[in-house]
Design a protein around this motif. Sequence first.
Motif, PDB file in Angstrom:
ATOM      1  N   ASP A 252       4.709   7.319   2.366  1.00  0.00           N
ATOM      2  CA  ASP A 252       3.385   7.218   3.058  1.00  0.00           C
ATOM      3  C   ASP A 252       2.886   6.113   3.661  1.00  0.00           C
ATOM      4  O   ASP A 252       3.233   4.771   2.647  1.00  0.00           O
ATOM      5  N   LEU A 253       2.017   6.086   4.342  1.00  0.00           N
ATOM      6  CA  LEU A 253       1.249   4.599   4.609  1.00  0.00           C
ATOM      7  C   LEU A 253      -0.350   4.840   4.810  1.00  0.00           C
ATOM      8  O   LEU A 253      -0.829   6.117   5.307  1.00  0.00           O
ATOM      9  N   ARG A 254      -1.043   4.247   4.176  1.00  0.00           N
ATOM     10  CA  ARG A 254      -2.268   4.295   4.106  1.00  0.00           C
ATOM     11  C   ARG A 254      -3.099   3.053   4.270  1.00  0.00           C
ATOM     12  O   ARG A 254      -2.721   1.793   4.002  1.00  0.00           O
ATOM     13  N   ILE A 255      -3.932   3.095   5.717  1.00  0.00           N
ATOM     14  CA  ILE A 255      -4.717   1.725   5.955  1.00  0.00           C
ATOM     15  C   ILE A 255      -6.063   1.892   5.377  1.00  0.00           C
ATOM     16  O   ILE A 255      -6.772   2.739   5.764  1.00  0.00           O
ATOM     17  N   LEU A 256      -6.253   1.019   4.192  1.00  0.00           N
ATOM     18  CA  LEU A 256      -7.638   1.024   3.620  1.00  0.00           C
ATOM     19  C   LEU A 256      -8.804   0.548   4.435  1.00  0.00           C
ATOM     20  O   LEU A 256      -8.514  -0.295   5.407  1.00  0.00           O
ATOM     21  N   LEU A 274      -2.370   7.887   6.801  1.00  0.00           N
ATOM     22  CA  LEU A 274      -3.880   8.178   6.441  1.00  0.00           C
ATOM     23  C   LEU A 274      -4.601   6.820   7.015  1.00  0.00           C
ATOM     24  O   LEU A 274      -4.007   5.748   6.261  1.00  0.00           O
ATOM     25  N   VAL A 275      -5.442   7.061   7.782  1.00  0.00           N
ATOM     26  CA  VAL A 275      -6.365   5.898   8.251  1.00  0.00           C
ATOM     27  C   VAL A 275      -7.719   6.277   7.482  1.00  0.00           C
ATOM     28  O   VAL A 275      -8.406   7.105   8.132  1.00  0.00           O
ATOM     29  N   ASP A 276      -8.156   5.324   6.597  1.00  0.00           N
ATOM     30  CA  ASP A 276      -9.432   5.674   6.112  1.00  0.00           C
ATOM     31  C   ASP A 276     -10.459   5.256   6.905  1.00  0.00           C
ATOM     32  O   ASP A 276     -10.277   4.274   7.660  1.00  0.00           O
ATOM     33  N   PRO A 277     -11.730   5.912   6.475  1.00  0.00           N
ATOM     34  CA  PRO A 277     -12.982   5.197   7.243  1.00  0.00           C
ATOM     35  C   PRO A 277     -13.023   3.711   6.848  1.00  0.00           C
ATOM     36  O   PRO A 277     -12.966   3.181   5.833  1.00  0.00           O
ATOM     37  N   GLY A 278     -13.035   2.796   8.214  1.00  0.00           N
ATOM     38  CA  GLY A 278     -13.027   1.494   8.014  1.00  0.00           C
ATOM     39  C   GLY A 278     -11.783   0.981   8.109  1.00  0.00           C
ATOM     40  O   GLY A 278     -11.656  -0.407   8.348  1.00  0.00           O
ATOM     41  N   GLY A 279     -10.837   1.629   8.462  1.00  0.00           N
ATOM     42  CA  GLY A 279      -9.547   1.161   8.563  1.00  0.00           C
ATOM     43  C   GLY A 279      -9.119   1.329  10.153  1.00  0.00           C
ATOM     44  O   GLY A 279      -9.821   2.122  10.751  1.00  0.00           O
ATOM     45  N   ILE A 280      -8.140   0.511  10.549  1.00  0.00           N
ATOM     46  CA  ILE A 280      -7.859   0.369  11.983  1.00  0.00           C
ATOM     47  C   ILE A 280      -6.302   0.540  12.188  1.00  0.00           C
ATOM     48  O   ILE A 280      -5.540  -0.196  11.690  1.00  0.00           O
ATOM     49  N   LEU A 281      -5.882   1.515  12.876  1.00  0.00           N
ATOM     50  CA  LEU A 281      -4.590   1.661  13.471  1.00  0.00           C
ATOM     51  C   LEU A 281      -4.508   1.183  15.061  1.00  0.00           C
ATOM     52  O   LEU A 281      -5.277   2.263  15.725  1.00  0.00           O
ATOM     53  N   ASP A 282      -4.013   0.214  15.542  1.00  0.00           N
ATOM     54  CA  ASP A 282      -4.193   0.181  16.930  1.00  0.00           C
ATOM     55  C   ASP A 282      -2.486   0.018  17.327  1.00  0.00           C
ATOM     56  O   ASP A 282      -1.879  -1.377  17.059  1.00  0.00           O
ATOM     57  N   TRP A 283      -1.861   0.860  17.978  1.00  0.00           N
ATOM     58  CA  TRP A 283      -0.446   0.683  18.336  1.00  0.00           C
ATOM     59  C   TRP A 283      -0.325   1.157  19.640  1.00  0.00           C
ATOM     60  O   TRP A 283      -0.613   1.931  20.378  1.00  0.00           O
ATOM     61  N   GLY A 284       0.502   0.225  20.290  1.00  0.00           N
ATOM     62  CA  GLY A 284       1.016   0.514  21.578  1.00  0.00           C
ATOM     63  C   GLY A 284       2.387   1.005  21.754  1.00  0.00           C
ATOM     64  O   GLY A 284       3.341   0.271  21.224  1.00  0.00           O
ATOM     65  N   GLY A 285       2.904   2.091  22.014  1.00  0.00           N
ATOM     66  CA  GLY A 285       4.279   2.775  22.064  1.00  0.00           C
ATOM     67  C   GLY A 285       4.416   3.934  21.266  1.00  0.00           C
ATOM     68  O   GLY A 285       3.388   4.854  21.803  1.00  0.00           O
ATOM     69  N   LEU A 286       5.134   4.191  20.149  1.00  0.00           N
ATOM     70  CA  LEU A 286       5.378   5.507  19.583  1.00  0.00           C
ATOM     71  C   LEU A 286       4.956   5.306  18.120  1.00  0.00           C
ATOM     72  O   LEU A 286       5.417   4.270  17.538  1.00  0.00           O
ATOM     73  N   VAL A 287       4.187   6.078  17.747  1.00  0.00           N
ATOM     74  CA  VAL A 287       3.970   6.662  16.310  1.00  0.00           C
ATOM     75  C   VAL A 287       4.745   7.656  16.036  1.00  0.00           C
ATOM     76  O   VAL A 287       4.468   8.968  16.226  1.00  0.00           O
ATOM     77  N   LEU A 288       5.699   7.764  15.046  1.00  0.00           N
ATOM     78  CA  LEU A 288       6.602   8.795  14.588  1.00  0.00           C
ATOM     79  C   LEU A 288       6.599   9.105  13.071  1.00  0.00           C
ATOM     80  O   LEU A 288       6.707   8.237  12.445  1.00  0.00           O
ATOM     81  N   VAL A 289       5.785  10.252  12.857  1.00  0.00           N
ATOM     82  CA  VAL A 289       5.765  10.639  11.628  1.00  0.00           C
ATOM     83  C   VAL A 289       7.179  11.641  11.277  1.00  0.00           C
ATOM     84  O   VAL A 289       7.055  12.542  11.818  1.00  0.00           O
ATOM     85  N   SER A 290       7.926  11.058  10.496  1.00  0.00           N
ATOM     86  CA  SER A 290       9.035  11.931  10.245  1.00  0.00           C
ATOM     87  C   SER A 290       9.429  12.089   8.895  1.00  0.00           C
ATOM     88  O   SER A 290       9.573  11.090   8.064  1.00  0.00           O
ATOM     89  N   SER A 291       9.376  13.297   8.266  1.00  0.00           N
ATOM     90  CA  SER A 291       9.455  13.556   6.869  1.00  0.00           C
ATOM     91  C   SER A 291      10.024  14.985   6.717  1.00  0.00           C
ATOM     92  O   SER A 291      10.138  15.902   7.510  1.00  0.00           O
ATOM     93  N   GLN A 292      10.574  14.888   5.435  1.00  0.00           N
ATOM     94  CA  GLN A 292      11.266  16.083   4.735  1.00  0.00           C
ATOM     95  C   GLN A 292      10.303  16.818   3.682  1.00  0.00           C
ATOM     96  O   GLN A 292      10.926  17.826   3.031  1.00  0.00           O
ATOM     97  N   GLN A 293       9.118  16.357   3.674  1.00  0.00           N
ATOM     98  CA  GLN A 293       8.455  16.803   2.595  1.00  0.00           C
ATOM     99  C   GLN A 293       7.911  18.160   2.966  1.00  0.00           C
ATOM    100  O   GLN A 293       7.626  18.454   4.277  1.00  0.00           O
ATOM    101  N   GLU A 294       7.526  19.089   2.022  1.00  0.00           N
ATOM    102  CA  GLU A 294       6.932  20.587   2.311  1.00  0.00           C
ATOM    103  C   GLU A 294       5.702  20.134   3.076  1.00  0.00           C
ATOM    104  O   GLU A 294       5.307  21.221   3.932  1.00  0.00           O
ATOM    105  N   PHE A 295       4.801  19.369   2.779  1.00  0.00           N
ATOM    106  CA  PHE A 295       3.604  19.097   3.349  1.00  0.00           C
ATOM    107  C   PHE A 295       3.273  17.479   3.540  1.00  0.00           C
ATOM    108  O   PHE A 295       3.671  16.825   2.854  1.00  0.00           O
ATOM    109  N   ILE A 296       2.902  17.401   4.942  1.00  0.00           N
ATOM    110  CA  ILE A 296       2.471  16.278   5.184  1.00  0.00           C
ATOM    111  C   ILE A 296       1.109  16.150   5.768  1.00  0.00           C
ATOM    112  O   ILE A 296       0.564  16.972   6.467  1.00  0.00           O
ATOM    113  N   SER A 297       0.293  14.842   5.598  1.00  0.00           N
ATOM    114  CA  SER A 297      -0.996  15.056   6.178  1.00  0.00           C
ATOM    115  C   SER A 297      -1.325  13.620   7.038  1.00  0.00           C
ATOM    116  O   SER A 297      -0.923  12.789   6.657  1.00  0.00           O
TER     117      SER A 297
END
Length: 610
Positions: A252-256, A274-297
């Motif tokens: 998991d990745l959480r930006i506080l 997870l990008v919490d209120p007040g956190g910032i994700l600023d990305w140029g390119g591709l964001v790939l969420v890849s998982s074998q978990q039964e549930f991802i958020s």
Amino acid sequence: MGRALLLAVAGTIIFSTTLSFNAMETQVSMAENRFEAQSSELVREIATSGHNLVLTQVLQDDGFKNTLGYAYLDYQGGRINVNYVASSDRSEAELELTAFYGGSAHRIKSQYSWLGPDFPGPMWLDVPYLSLDVDPLAEVRGTMDADTRPSYYDRRKFNDLRLGDLLSYPAMEDSVRQALSGDAGAGGELQVEYDMAQMLPTFRAPTLDDLYTRSLSNMDAGDRTLNGNTQVSLYRAYGTVAQPRIVRVAGDLRILPGGTVKGHGILIVEGSLLVDPGGILDWGGLVLVSSQQEFISIQLGGETTINGALLVDQEALPPGGHLDLTVNRDLSGNWNDSAGDKSGSSWLSFGNGYPWYEHTHRFNDEEPEGTQVYFAESGSDRHEHRTRFRETLDDLGSEDVYLEFADHTYSGYADFELSVAGQPTYRRNVYNGFGPYRRGDGTERMQSKTFQANQLQDFIVKVRSLRLLRPRFDTEGCAEWPRCIGQDRDRGGAFRVQLRRDSDGALLYEATFYWHKRQDEEAEYQAEEQALRDLILSGAAFGTSIDMNDQTDIGFSIDDIEGIGSRLGFALPDVDHKGTVVRHWAEGDADMPTTGNTTPADNNGGDDDD
């Protein structure tokens, strides 16, 4: 020496000389013919190879070159005249090459259109089930030049995992469409593909699984791998437009609040994002969420800007279901009936009418290991009373045997482990079997290697999804399905573990895995299914849940994708071949072009190869 003899000798010499001269003339003629044939073939190869070389030189990231800068080149021992013309906007080009070698000539004249880098769109969701909540002020933008790219959903996993008996696909699709249609961007259209892989050649893009694999295999010292469950509370930056980076988060990745993740390239998250209120994700390119978990958020509660694309690839298996295990055996290999030899069965105390050697209803409830069946286990054999497998091996002693799977399409995506004394341990997915094994008769089969029965140490099968076993319910045409399984030679098409004699392939032991529901369990089953359905629909039990707040901006940008795409071997410029005309001249053709004419005129005649 007499005069007559001298004349005879002189005649012989003259005759021999004439023969030698004729032979030499014939050899020279044959050599000339061979050379002409060889030069004719070589000039074709020079023209083709030179054509490909020049084509790579005129293709640029933003179109064709305006001009080539030369009119001929010496190449592979031949001469090539080149005539290249590009359109004023550099989107079209005509390339004509005439190659000369050994008296032969070959011309290739082709037209091309330039194709820029490409990718499907702002979002690509390859997940079995999706719940989506989008704030009306969020933006999902799919604009590229004059095109508006949609967001894609790949339906293949929903179908392959047989989710239709648990969840309504139309209801899910309607919900996702409605959520996207309310966003403030121009990329809110949802396009559903029954198999996204069929679309990818259009975009010259890799599958998400291939993208993940390429990224990991291309990581270098400038890239980063972060531990799972990474929490970011400060400012972190990775890569630039000129030097895109691969950043992998192994969990998991959480930006506080107060934390920032900024970068260019590809950000891979192997869990929830997870990008919490007040956190910032600023990305140029591709964001790939890849998982074998039964549930991802994916909770975008802070300020999220993705210029490129958001990709989600979830290899989850649906929960629910039960496991029945039925064992049949006949150590003679004769099988007078499908039930086999029941002598020694613990079920004989209940009468002789049960068509199995051993049977366990709802194995996953009866045993604490649940979905993991221990057929053999060094020093323990904890499930021997359910499988009677070690007993079977002991009865066979040193006899040569091997293991095989049947109907493993319904194995519930099971894994297995097999350990035999003196052999390497197998750890694989059941679907792939034991791998090809060349037996003594020369045939290649998906079986284990031969072993002596009493040399087997461990054999464990772990079912990953009970729901993906073959369902066999009493209401499906058989009043009592366990009995039907035992009476059916193919066990109702369910997944089976088989032990066979090596000498003749005779079946000695068979354990059948399936999902059984009795008629008196119908109400309980429906309650279980509804409870599971409610959990999934609430977005907290299975599949992928995505929430976008009013500060979410996901915009399709091929310019931002191009850098990492070029590094990983996709999103590259290409050409569309519009057509080619080929002409060939052999030595002696009257209309042979000359090497001094660098822009050969179209002459009639010659050997045309359209």
